[in-house]
Design a protein around this motif. Structure first.
Motif, PDB file in Angstrom:
ATOM      1  N   ASP A   1      -9.316  -2.438   8.899  1.00  0.00           N
ATOM      2  CA  ASP A   1      -8.278  -2.640   9.914  1.00  0.00           C
ATOM      3  C   ASP A   1      -7.477  -1.366  10.150  1.00  0.00           C
ATOM      4  O   ASP A   1      -7.139  -1.028  11.292  1.00  0.00           O
ATOM      5  N   ARG A   2      -7.171  -0.648   9.063  1.00  0.00           N
ATOM      6  CA  ARG A   2      -6.388   0.584   9.208  1.00  0.00           C
ATOM      7  C   ARG A   2      -7.194   1.662   9.927  1.00  0.00           C
ATOM      8  O   ARG A   2      -6.657   2.405  10.750  1.00  0.00           O
TER       9      ARG A   2
ATOM     10  N   GLU B   1      -4.129   1.063  -2.981  1.00  0.00           N
ATOM     11  CA  GLU B   1      -3.738  -0.346  -3.026  1.00  0.00           C
ATOM     12  C   GLU B   1      -4.185  -0.954  -4.348  1.00  0.00           C
ATOM     13  O   GLU B   1      -5.273  -0.643  -4.855  1.00  0.00           O
TER      14      GLU B   1
ATOM     15  N   THR C   1       0.825  -1.204   0.000  1.00  0.00           N
ATOM     16  CA  THR C   1       0.000   0.000   0.000  1.00  0.00           C
ATOM     17  C   THR C   1       0.862   1.258   0.000  1.00  0.00           C
ATOM     18  O   THR C   1       1.995   1.250   0.504  1.00  0.00           O
TER      19      THR C   1
ATOM     20  N   VAL D   1     -10.099  -8.606   0.412  1.00  0.00           N
ATOM     21  CA  VAL D   1      -8.965  -8.340   1.304  1.00  0.00           C
ATOM     22  C   VAL D   1      -8.685  -6.841   1.382  1.00  0.00           C
ATOM     23  O   VAL D   1      -8.405  -6.296   2.459  1.00  0.00           O
ATOM     24  N   SER D   2      -8.800  -6.136   0.270  1.00  0.00           N
ATOM     25  CA  SER D   2      -8.556  -4.691   0.272  1.00  0.00           C
ATOM     26  C   SER D   2      -9.546  -3.966   1.180  1.00  0.00           C
ATOM     27  O   SER D   2      -9.173  -3.049   1.922  1.00  0.00           O
TER      28      SER D   2
ATOM     29  N   GLU E   1     -11.200  -5.275   3.750  1.00  0.00           N
ATOM     30  CA  GLU E   1     -10.935  -5.654   5.134  1.00  0.00           C
ATOM     31  C   GLU E   1      -9.703  -4.937   5.679  1.00  0.00           C
ATOM     32  O   GLU E   1      -9.656  -4.548   6.846  1.00  0.00           O
ATOM     33  N   ARG E   2      -8.704  -4.766   4.823  1.00  0.00           N
ATOM     34  CA  ARG E   2      -7.502  -4.049   5.250  1.00  0.00           C
ATOM     35  C   ARG E   2      -7.813  -2.573   5.504  1.00  0.00           C
ATOM     36  O   ARG E   2      -7.246  -1.963   6.417  1.00  0.00           O
ATOM     37  N   TRP E   3      -8.717  -1.996   4.707  1.00  0.00           N
ATOM     38  CA  TRP E   3      -9.135  -0.611   4.976  1.00  0.00           C
ATOM     39  C   TRP E   3      -9.756  -0.511   6.360  1.00  0.00           C
ATOM     40  O   TRP E   3      -9.429   0.385   7.143  1.00  0.00           O
TER      41      TRP E   3
END
Length: 531
Positions: free
Chosen positions: A239-240, A225, A91, A232-233, A235-237
């Motif tokens: 998480d951040r 990203e 990212t 996954v992208s 979910e990662r957002w």
């Protein structure tokens, strides 16, 4: 250290950034731009652009940061651009700071962190022609669904997250603002006849914020990203965002009953009788279930009028609030209220006059109406056209904030420990865009900063042990200030019918699965916001 999956470059010759996915072949080339005093300024319009830190070779290494200093000397404005490629190489984080070094106040509009137009920049998702879909993300209770991007439909606008996926190549482009507590964050994008992206704008909208001489302001933070897994992208957002705001998450989702489900405590029997009768039934018939709250909606306020928050309805609750709380406590239940904290009904005349100076106004200077017809309580007895409207509190005004503290502080003293706070869009001044004329404190940015300033007062006064559920209105903007956000619609509650309402509420919708109170709407939003 694993090999970087992205390559990020800054070209001093082109004054532009370029992001490439090594595994996907996807590319994004862009140039930032900022609107100042009604004119758009890109890097080509700057008198000086130089690399101050990192990226001198043009390539940003994993774990490194590049800082680009931009000078608009004719404006007396400095703009610092910072791009950081994460250590895992997946990212790029992008943020900017604007500084007014001149002697003239500058009005800021849209600040585009990533901007691609027909004439500037390019986007490729790994195929000559694309079949693009995107997540229609509104950041409120609007319908969140995956939609096809079509040239004939023109540019599309979403909030917070631009999430695009090419069905042909399987490649995903994700641009997500991971902060959003001060400035409105949005994205627009469009595709050409062949389906490929031809325009993209990820921006913070300052809505005319005045940057005074010697002052500076940071934009929100954007993460870019490229991947082959769209889930996954997302979910990662999330998480951040969670890592940044660190919201306090309840150990479990509480269960409660709203005191007008399948009964009519307004017209058929006393609301107080309805609440106490069902409280006993909950304990007798649902023993073993973890039921925590009974919450009362509209019937507790005099006349059923928003704004009469501290005028308890003695007609529907003749025993009074202290007696109600005590009798619920005997059944190990806590009292909850429905509150639209930013609404003041025009027929709550005492409150309107008390707070007139701290109500939002439109650009013409008139009181801003964010509900054109209040059709409950006393309002329901009036013919259409004579029903009251609702105005909105200016969350930047100290008197409005003190009013909110007084209301929720009093409720806390009464023993209220649960709220469904509703119609929160009023605190943003929407639905118009820009949302309103001016607000009291010019040091605050119009929109999210004013809104969250007021919502923080609600959170503080309600107490950390009180459960705050936000209902209609913003969801994402409430991160860290509420315990839960309702992402869907009014569903399954079975409320009493009122004359001249434009629909049969909740489960009274018959043969209308596409209507906003239906199961289709509810399940679509659950899927569209799962992450």
């Amino acid at each position: 250290m694993p090999p970087s999956l992205l390559e990020c470059r800054y070209s001093q010759d082109r004054r532009a950034f370029k992001l490439s996915g090594k595994a996907t072949g996807s590319q994004l080339a862009w140039q930032p731009a900022v609107e100042v005093d009604g004119r758009l300024w890109d890097l080509d319009a700057a008198e000086d652009v130089r690399v101050e830190e990192g990226g001198a070779s043009g390539v940003l290494l994993a774990g490194a940061t590049a800082t680009i200093a931009v000078a608009f000397n004719s404006l007396g404005l400095a703009w610092e651009l910072r791009a950081e490629l994460a250590e895992e190489g997946r990212t790029v984080t992008f943020g900017t700071v604007l500084r007014n070094l001149g002697k003239t106040t500058r009005r800021l509009g849209k600040c585009s962190l990533v901007r691609v137009t027909h004439d500037s920049g390019s986007i490729a998702l790994g195929a000559e022609s694309c079949e693009l879909v995107y997540l229609n993300f509104s950041g409120d209770q609007g319908l969140h669904q995956v939609r096809r991007l079509k040239a004939e439909e023109g540019p599309q606008k979403v909030k917070h997250i631009a999430h695009l996926h090419d069905l042909k190549s399987g490649h995903t482009l994700h641009l997500g603002f991971t902060t959003f507590d001060r400035i409105t964050t949005s994205h627009t994008f469009a595709c050409g006849a062949d389906g490929s992206l031809v325009a993209l704008d990820s921006y913070c909208d300052f809505f005319g914020y005045e940057l005074r001489p010697g002052e500076s302001i940071a934009t929100e933070t954007l993460v870019l990203e490229m991947s082959t897994n769209p889930y996954v992208s997302l979910e990662r957002w999330a998480d951040r965002v969670n890592e940044h705001y660190q919201p306090s998450l309840p150990s479990r989702c509480p269960a409660s009953w709203v005191g007008w489900s399948w009964v009519d405590g307004f017209n058929v029997e006393k609301y107080e009788s309805v609440v106490l009768r069902n409280a006993r039934a909950m304990r007798e018939r649902l023993a073993g279930f973890e039921l925590d709250y009974i919450w009362v909606s509209i019937g507790n306020i005099e006349g059923g009028l928003p704004g009469n928050w501290l005028k308890f309805n003695a007609d529907l609750f003749p025993g009074g609030v202290v007696n109600l709380v005590s009798r619920l406590r005997e059944l190990d239940l806590k009292l909850g209220f429905w509150v639209a904290p930013f609404w003041i009904c025009s027929h709550a005349t005492d409150t309107v006059e008390e707070l007139r100076e701290c109500l939002l106004r439109d650009e013409a200077g008139n009181l801003l109406v964010t509900c054109s017809e209040w059709a409950y309580g006393d309002g329901a007895a009036l013919p259409k056209g004579e029903r009251p409207v609702c105005y909105s509190l200016d969350g930047s005004h100290p008197k409005a904030v003190e009013f909110l503290r007084k209301v929720f502080g009093t409720y806390r003293d009464w023993g209220v420990r649960y709220y469904m706070i509703d119609f929160l869009h009023a605190g943003l001044g929407v639905p118009s865009d820009p949302p309103y004329g001016d607000h009291h404190d010019p040091t605050m940015v119009k929109g999210p900063e004013v809104y969250r300033h007021a919502l923080q007062a609600v959170r503080d006064a309600a107490g950390s042990d009180t459960y705050l559920l936000c209902s209609s209105g913003p969801t994402v903007l409430n991160t860290g200030l509420v315990d839960a956000a309702r992402v869907g619609n009014d569903y399954g509650e079975g409320r009493a019918l009122y004359p001249d309402t434009y629909f049969y509420p909740a489960t009274f919708v018959i043969n209308g699965p596409g209507f906003w109170t239906s199961h289709k709407y509810a399940t679509t939003n659950m899927a569209g916001t799962y992450f």
